[in-house]
Motif scaffolding. Structure first.
Motif, PDB file in Angstrom:
ATOM      1  N   ILE A   1      13.782  89.624   1.383  1.00  0.00           N
ATOM      2  CA  ILE A   1      12.428  89.526   0.822  1.00  0.00           C
ATOM      3  C   ILE A   1      12.468  90.138  -0.573  1.00  0.00           C
TER       4      ILE A   1
ATOM      5  N   LYS B   1      10.958  80.813  -1.152  1.00  0.00           N
ATOM      6  CA  LYS B   1       9.659  80.415  -0.610  1.00  0.00           C
ATOM      7  C   LYS B   1       8.664  81.510  -1.005  1.00  0.00           C
TER       8      LYS B   1
ATOM      9  N   SER C   1      16.034  82.641   1.002  1.00  0.00           N
ATOM     10  CA  SER C   1      16.812  82.323   2.201  1.00  0.00           C
ATOM     11  C   SER C   1      18.297  82.186   1.889  1.00  0.00           C
TER      12      SER C   1
ATOM     13  N   ARG D   1       8.969  92.363   8.210  1.00  0.00           N
ATOM     14  CA  ARG D   1       8.873  92.384   9.669  1.00  0.00           C
ATOM     15  C   ARG D   1       8.436  91.011  10.203  1.00  0.00           C
ATOM     16  N   THR D   2       7.488  90.390   9.523  1.00  0.00           N
ATOM     17  CA  THR D   2       7.001  89.070   9.955  1.00  0.00           C
ATOM     18  C   THR D   2       8.137  88.041   9.956  1.00  0.00           C
ATOM     19  N   TYR D   3       8.968  88.072   8.893  1.00  0.00           N
ATOM     20  CA  TYR D   3      10.038  87.070   8.768  1.00  0.00           C
ATOM     21  C   TYR D   3      11.370  87.577   9.346  1.00  0.00           C
ATOM     22  N   GLN D   4      11.307  88.752   9.980  1.00  0.00           N
ATOM     23  CA  GLN D   4      12.484  89.359  10.609  1.00  0.00           C
ATOM     24  C   GLN D   4      13.682  89.421   9.671  1.00  0.00           C
ATOM     25  N   VAL D   5      13.410  89.975   8.513  1.00  0.00           N
ATOM     26  CA  VAL D   5      14.425  90.107   7.478  1.00  0.00           C
ATOM     27  C   VAL D   5      14.710  91.591   7.286  1.00  0.00           C
TER      28      VAL D   5
ATOM     29  N   PRO E   1      18.957  86.071   4.721  1.00  0.00           N
ATOM     30  CA  PRO E   1      17.751  86.035   3.896  1.00  0.00           C
ATOM     31  C   PRO E   1      17.298  87.434   3.504  1.00  0.00           C
TER      32      PRO E   1
ATOM     33  N   LEU F   1      10.399  84.900  -0.104  1.00  0.00           N
ATOM     34  CA  LEU F   1      11.466  84.882   0.896  1.00  0.00           C
ATOM     35  C   LEU F   1      12.644  84.143   0.255  1.00  0.00           C
TER      36      LEU F   1
ATOM     37  N   ALA G   1       5.860  91.804   5.336  1.00  0.00           N
ATOM     38  CA  ALA G   1       6.540  90.508   5.126  1.00  0.00           C
ATOM     39  C   ALA G   1       7.934  90.551   5.749  1.00  0.00           C
TER      40      ALA G   1
ATOM     41  N   LEU H   1       5.664  83.703  -0.576  1.00  0.00           N
ATOM     42  CA  LEU H   1       4.826  84.084   0.570  1.00  0.00           C
ATOM     43  C   LEU H   1       3.412  84.439   0.131  1.00  0.00           C
TER      44      LEU H   1
END
Ligand code: KG4
Ligand code: ZN
Length: 340
Positions: A134, A155, A149, A261-265, A132, A147, A259, A157
Motif C-alpha cells: 500500500i 489501483k 500489486s 488490513r482491508t487488502y491484507q497487505v 502487493p 494499492l 487500507a 483506493l
C-alpha cells in the motif's frame, strides 16, 4: 524477456525543482536538485516564473548530473522524464528537452507519472519492497492511497476531495507567517508544542472509505486564529503547529493502516514531500507494529521532488520496452493509470 538497461538519465521539471539524475537499478549515481528561489517572495509557486527558471537550468543541471555520475551521453541506455501531473509550462520544458535528446542520441524515452515517481523513491539504491503493498502518496499536490500489486500496477483506493495535505501545511504556515514551503517549519515548531492544546477537526475520519479532505482543517486553523487574535508567543505558535499537525497526520495513519488490513497487505510505503514529516513516520511505524505491518519510507532527499525517483520508475518501463514515442506530451492532470 527484459531489455538490458544499465544507465538511465531522469529529469523532473513538474513544479519548482529542476532535477536530473543518473541511476542504475541498484544505485543512484547522481541526483542534482536546483530548488527555485524566485518564488519565495510570493509565498507560493508562480507558474510562469517556474517555466522560465526550468528553461535556464535544465541543460546545466543535466550536464552536472552526468559529470557527477562520471558518465557521458554515450554511456546512457535510456531516458525518463516526468510528463504529468504538474504545471504545464514547467512539464513542457523537461519533456521537450528529453524528446530532443532521445532523437539526437537515438535513445529510448519514457514518460513517467510524477506520483509513480514518488512511489519509486522507495526503490532506490537497491531497496526492494515486496508486492502487493500500500502506498500513501502525500505531497503539496497529492494525497492518495494506492494499492501497488506489482511493478507499474496501481489501483487508487482513495484520494483527497479538495486540498492536498502538504497544501494544508503550506497554507497554515502562511497564516502563521512562516516561510514557504511550510511543512518542514511546522514539523520543526510542532516538536516543542502541546498537540492537545487546540482541538482541530479530523476530517473524514469516520467516512468508512479511503477519501481525505483537508480544506476544512485549514479553515478551522484560520477561524481559530481570527478568534484568538494575535499569536501570543513562541509557545502558543508551537502549540498551534503541534495541534494542527496531529489532526492532519492522524487521519493519514488510521486510513493507511485500515487500507493495509482491508487488502491484507503487509507492507506500507510512504511517498512524497509530506513523507518527510517526523510525526507521520513515527506514528505510522508505531501503529503498523501493533498489527504486524511493515512501514517503509525513503531517505529525506528522495521524499521531496527529485529526478532519481523518476529515473527509477523509468527503468521499470525501459526494461519492459514500454517506451514512449516522439508524440509524448505533457499533461497537467495526468492520472496514475493513464497510458501515454
Ligand atoms: O513532493 P513534493 O516536493 O512536491 C509535490 O509534488 O508537491 O512535496 C512538497 C510538499 C510541500 O507541501 C511541503 O510543505 C511538504 O511537502 N513537506 C512537509 C515536510 N517536508 C516537506 N510537510 C510536512 N512535514 C515535513 N517535514
Ligand atoms: Zn512531488
Amino acid at each position: 524477456m527484459k531489455n538490458k538497461i544499465n544507465y538511465v538519465l531522469g529529469v523532473e521539471t513538474s513544479c519548482d525543482e529542476t532535477s536530473a539524475s543518473v541511476i542504475t537499478s541498484q544505485k543512484v549515481l547522481s541526483n542534482i536538485i536546483s530548488s527555485q528561489t524566485v518564488h519565495l517572495q510570493f509565498g507560493g509557486v508562480v507558474p510562469e516564473l517556474a517555466s522560465r527558471a526550468h528553461l535556464k537550468k535544465v541543460i546545466p543541471i543535466v550536464d552536472q548530473a552526468l559529470e557527477k555520475a562520471e558518465v557521458t551521453f554515450a554511456d546512457l541506455d535510456g531516458l525518463a522524464v516526468t510528463n504529468g501531473p504538474g504545471l504545464i509550462g514547467a512539464l513542457l520544458v523537461g519533456v521537450n528537452y528529453l524528446k530532443g535528446l532521445s532523437l539526437t542520441l537515438d535513445l529510448p524515452l519514457v514518460g513517467v507519472n510524477h506520483i509513480e515517481g514518488h512511489i519509486y523513491g522507495n526503490f532506490l539504491n537497491g531497496q526492494e519492497i515486496p508486492f502487493p503493498c500500500i502506498a500513501l502518496v502525500v505531497s503539496g499536490g497529492h494525497t492518495l492511497l494506492v494499492l501497488v500489486s506489482d511493478h507499474l500496477k496501481y489501483k487508487i483506493l482513495g484520494q483527497t476531495r479538495d486540498d492536498a495535505v502538504g497544501e494544508a501545511f503550506d497554507k497554515v504556515a502562511k497564516l502563521l507567517d512562516l516561510p514557504y514551503p511550510g511543512g518542514p517549519e511546522v514539523d520543526r515548531l510542532a516538536k516543542s508544542g502541546k498537540d492537545d492544546a487546540i482541538n482541530f477537526p479530523r476530517s473524514m475520519l469516520g467516512s468508512k472509505d479511503f477519501s481525505f479532505s483537508y480544506s476544512g482543517l485549514k479553515t478551522a486553523v484560520s477561524n481559530y486564529l481570527r478568534e484568538a487574535g494575535l499569536v501570543k508567543d513562541e509557545q502558543h505558535l508551537q502549540n498551534i503547529c503541534a495541534s494542527f499537525q496531529k489532526a492532519a497526520i492522524e487521519v493519514l495513519v488510521i486510513k493507511t493502516i485500515e487500507a493495509a488490513r482491508t487488502y491484507q497487505v503487509r507492507d506500507i510505503l510512504l511517498a512524497g514531500g509530506v513523507a518527510a514529516n517526523s510525526l507521520l513516520r513515527k506514528w505510522m511505524s508505531e501503529d503498523a507494529e501493533k498489527y504486524h505491518l511493515k512501514v517503509h519510507f525513503p531517505p529525506l532527499e528522495y521524499c521531496t521532488d527529485n529526478a532519481a525517483m523518476i529515473a527509477r520508475a523509468g527503468y521499470e518501463y525501459l526494461v519492459r520496452n514500454r517506451i514512449s514515442d516522439l508524440d509524448l506530451n505533457a499533461y497537467p492532470a495526468l492520472t496514475l493509470n493513464q497510458k501515454n
